[in-house]
Write a protein that holds these residues in place. Structure first.
Motif, PDB file in Angstrom:
ATOM      1  N   LEU A  33       0.858  -1.184   0.000  1.00 55.96           N
ATOM      2  CA  LEU A  33       0.000   0.000   0.000  1.00 55.96           C
ATOM      3  C   LEU A  33       0.898   1.240   0.000  1.00 55.96           C
ATOM      4  O   LEU A  33       1.808   1.345   0.828  1.00 55.96           O
ATOM      5  CB  LEU A  33      -0.884   0.013   1.251  1.00 55.96           C
ATOM      6  CG  LEU A  33      -1.761   1.257   1.433  1.00 55.96           C
ATOM      7  CD1 LEU A  33      -2.863   1.314   0.384  1.00 55.96           C
ATOM      8  CD2 LEU A  33      -2.364   1.295   2.836  1.00 55.96           C
ATOM      9  N   VAL A  83       1.095   5.403   0.330  1.00 56.13           N
ATOM     10  CA  VAL A  83       0.428   6.622   0.794  1.00 56.13           C
ATOM     11  C   VAL A  83       0.827   7.770  -0.139  1.00 56.13           C
ATOM     12  O   VAL A  83       1.999   7.893  -0.496  1.00 56.13           O
ATOM     13  CB  VAL A  83       0.883   6.965   2.231  1.00 56.13           C
ATOM     14  CG1 VAL A  83       0.263   8.284   2.702  1.00 56.13           C
ATOM     15  CG2 VAL A  83       0.539   5.830   3.181  1.00 56.13           C
ATOM     16  N   VAL A 139      -2.485  13.200   4.580  1.00 59.68           N
ATOM     17  CA  VAL A 139      -2.623  12.152   3.560  1.00 59.68           C
ATOM     18  C   VAL A 139      -3.669  12.577   2.538  1.00 59.68           C
ATOM     19  O   VAL A 139      -4.800  12.894   2.906  1.00 59.68           O
ATOM     20  CB  VAL A 139      -3.033  10.811   4.211  1.00 59.68           C
ATOM     21  CG1 VAL A 139      -3.337   9.770   3.139  1.00 59.68           C
ATOM     22  CG2 VAL A 139      -1.924  10.316   5.140  1.00 59.68           C
ATOM     23  N   TYR A 181      -4.266   7.091  -1.605  1.00 60.75           N
ATOM     24  CA  TYR A 181      -3.492   5.847  -1.635  1.00 60.75           C
ATOM     25  C   TYR A 181      -3.435   5.285  -3.043  1.00 60.75           C
ATOM     26  O   TYR A 181      -4.284   5.599  -3.889  1.00 60.75           O
ATOM     27  CB  TYR A 181      -4.136   4.800  -0.708  1.00 60.75           C
ATOM     28  CG  TYR A 181      -4.276   5.290   0.707  1.00 60.75           C
ATOM     29  CD1 TYR A 181      -3.227   5.170   1.612  1.00 60.75           C
ATOM     30  CD2 TYR A 181      -5.449   5.920   1.142  1.00 60.75           C
ATOM     31  CE1 TYR A 181      -3.337   5.653   2.914  1.00 60.75           C
ATOM     32  CE2 TYR A 181      -5.571   6.406   2.435  1.00 60.75           C
ATOM     33  CZ  TYR A 181      -4.503   6.269   3.315  1.00 60.75           C
ATOM     34  OH  TYR A 181      -4.617   6.760   4.590  1.00 60.75           O
ATOM     35  N   PRO A 204      -7.100   2.607   6.006  1.00 59.00           N
ATOM     36  CA  PRO A 204      -5.695   2.201   5.818  1.00 59.00           C
ATOM     37  C   PRO A 204      -5.155   1.367   6.969  1.00 59.00           C
ATOM     38  O   PRO A 204      -4.077   0.787   6.856  1.00 59.00           O
ATOM     39  CB  PRO A 204      -4.962   3.542   5.723  1.00 59.00           C
ATOM     40  CG  PRO A 204      -5.822   4.493   6.484  1.00 59.00           C
ATOM     41  CD  PRO A 204      -7.241   4.037   6.261  1.00 59.00           C
ATOM     42  N   THR A 231       4.535   1.360   2.085  1.00 55.41           N
ATOM     43  CA  THR A 231       4.456   1.054   3.518  1.00 55.41           C
ATOM     44  C   THR A 231       4.977  -0.329   3.913  1.00 55.41           C
ATOM     45  O   THR A 231       4.824  -0.728   5.063  1.00 55.41           O
ATOM     46  CB  THR A 231       3.003   1.192   4.001  1.00 55.41           C
ATOM     47  OG1 THR A 231       2.174   0.341   3.189  1.00 55.41           O
ATOM     48  CG2 THR A 231       2.517   2.627   3.901  1.00 55.41           C
TER      49      THR A 231
END
Ligand code: MG
Length: 300
Positions: free
Chosen positions: A149, A151, A169, A172, A214, A261
């Motif tokens: 994933l 960001v 943020v 994604y 998330p 991530t």
């Protein structure tokens, strides 16, 4: 909202993908009739400008079948290297420690890091959905896959507290952190093995922050149809607020920055014997709530 970067009949722009991912409506240069000129402003430029998403909804063209457009990476040319986190799932940290490819000094029995491990991938690694991954034959014989994933930062900041992190943020996307394990091992650092051209498939589009949770999102990676990686972001060793706080402690995060991530267990290096990628292999990267993308390793 799902926002794609795309090409269609010689035009290049961004578009809003419908909920069923069947069609995409291009963002036009100005509001008005369908068939108008596409806007040339990129997603990155819009994020950097802090543009409200409502501005996009006012300027949409007629829907196009998604199958007819060529999707590009949502941010095809990041302003700077992609920030990446190593060993952010315990089961992956353990498989990597066992594999013999981790030469960065984790002591035996302490596979899970006490603080986030950070490295970067060069901007020239980025490719879009369906683009070929180069095997770099002669340079690496141990190419691996890592579903992650990513960001997308929306607001500039330094010294961001964990409690404030999600306000920075924008959204994604999916990346696959393709890795040359032999280079990673032999050079005793990660940049080189992570940064070969085409080693950051990204897509199929970006989703705004409201589209997923998330802290509880499933991700899977299939090689030639076989499920190799299956994880959930609730198993992060360091969650997104912790990562943003760590990265921004002394480095200003910028709008459009990407943070990969980390990957769950099931990478090729974790098998005995290892199961690395070969020319012709198909990699399918899936994250619930975002979508999926498929890539193939080129012949040479
Ligand atoms: Mg990774």
């Amino acid at each position: 909202m799902k926002i794609a970067t795309m090409e269609w009949r010689g035009r290049r722009g961004i578009g809003i993908v419908d909920a069923e991912a069947a069609t995409v409506r291009p963002v036009l240069a100005s509001g008005g009739a369908a068939g108008g000129e596409w806007s040339g402003r990129t997603l990155r430029e819009r994020i950097e400008a802090g543009e409200p998403l409502s501005a996009l909804l006012d300027c949409l063209g007629a829907p196009l079948p998604l199958a007819e457009v060529r999707l590009l990476a949502p941010i095809p040319e990041p302003r700077r290297n992609i920030l990446c986190i190593g060993k952010n799932y315990r089961a992956h940290a353990e498989e990597f420690a066992r594999s013999g490819f981790d030469t960065t000094g984790a002591p035996p029995g302490a596979a899970a890091p006490e603080r986030p491990i950070v490295f970067t991938k060069a901007t020239t690694t980025v490719i879009g959905p369906g683009d070929a991954i180069l095997p770099h034959l002669g340079l690496t014989a141990q190419m691996d896959y890592e579903i992650e994933l990513a960001v997308i930062i929306g607001r500039r900041g330094r010294g961001i507290a964990p409690a404030d992190a999600y306000a920075h943020v924008w959204g994604y996307t999916i990346v696959n952190d393709i890795t040359a394990r032999d280079l990673q091992r032999d050079h005793q650092q990660w940049f080189l093995g992570k940064s070969l051209d085409t080693f950051c498939p990204m897509g199929p589009w970006a989703v705004t922050a409201d589209e997923i949770d998330p802290g509880n999102t499933a991700l899977r990676c299939y090689i030639n149809g076989e499920l190799r990686q299956e994880g959930n972001t609730r198993l992060f060793l360091f969650d997104i607020p912790a990562l943003i706080s760590c990265l921004s402690a002394g480095i200003t995060l910028l709008p459009g920055d990407l943070i990969a991530t980390g990957t769950p267990a099931g990478v090729g290096a974790g098998f005995v014997p290892p199961r690395f990628l070969r020319p012709g292999d198909e990699i399918r990267s899936v994250i619930d709530g975002i979508g999926e993308m498929t890539h193939r390793v080129a012949a040479g």
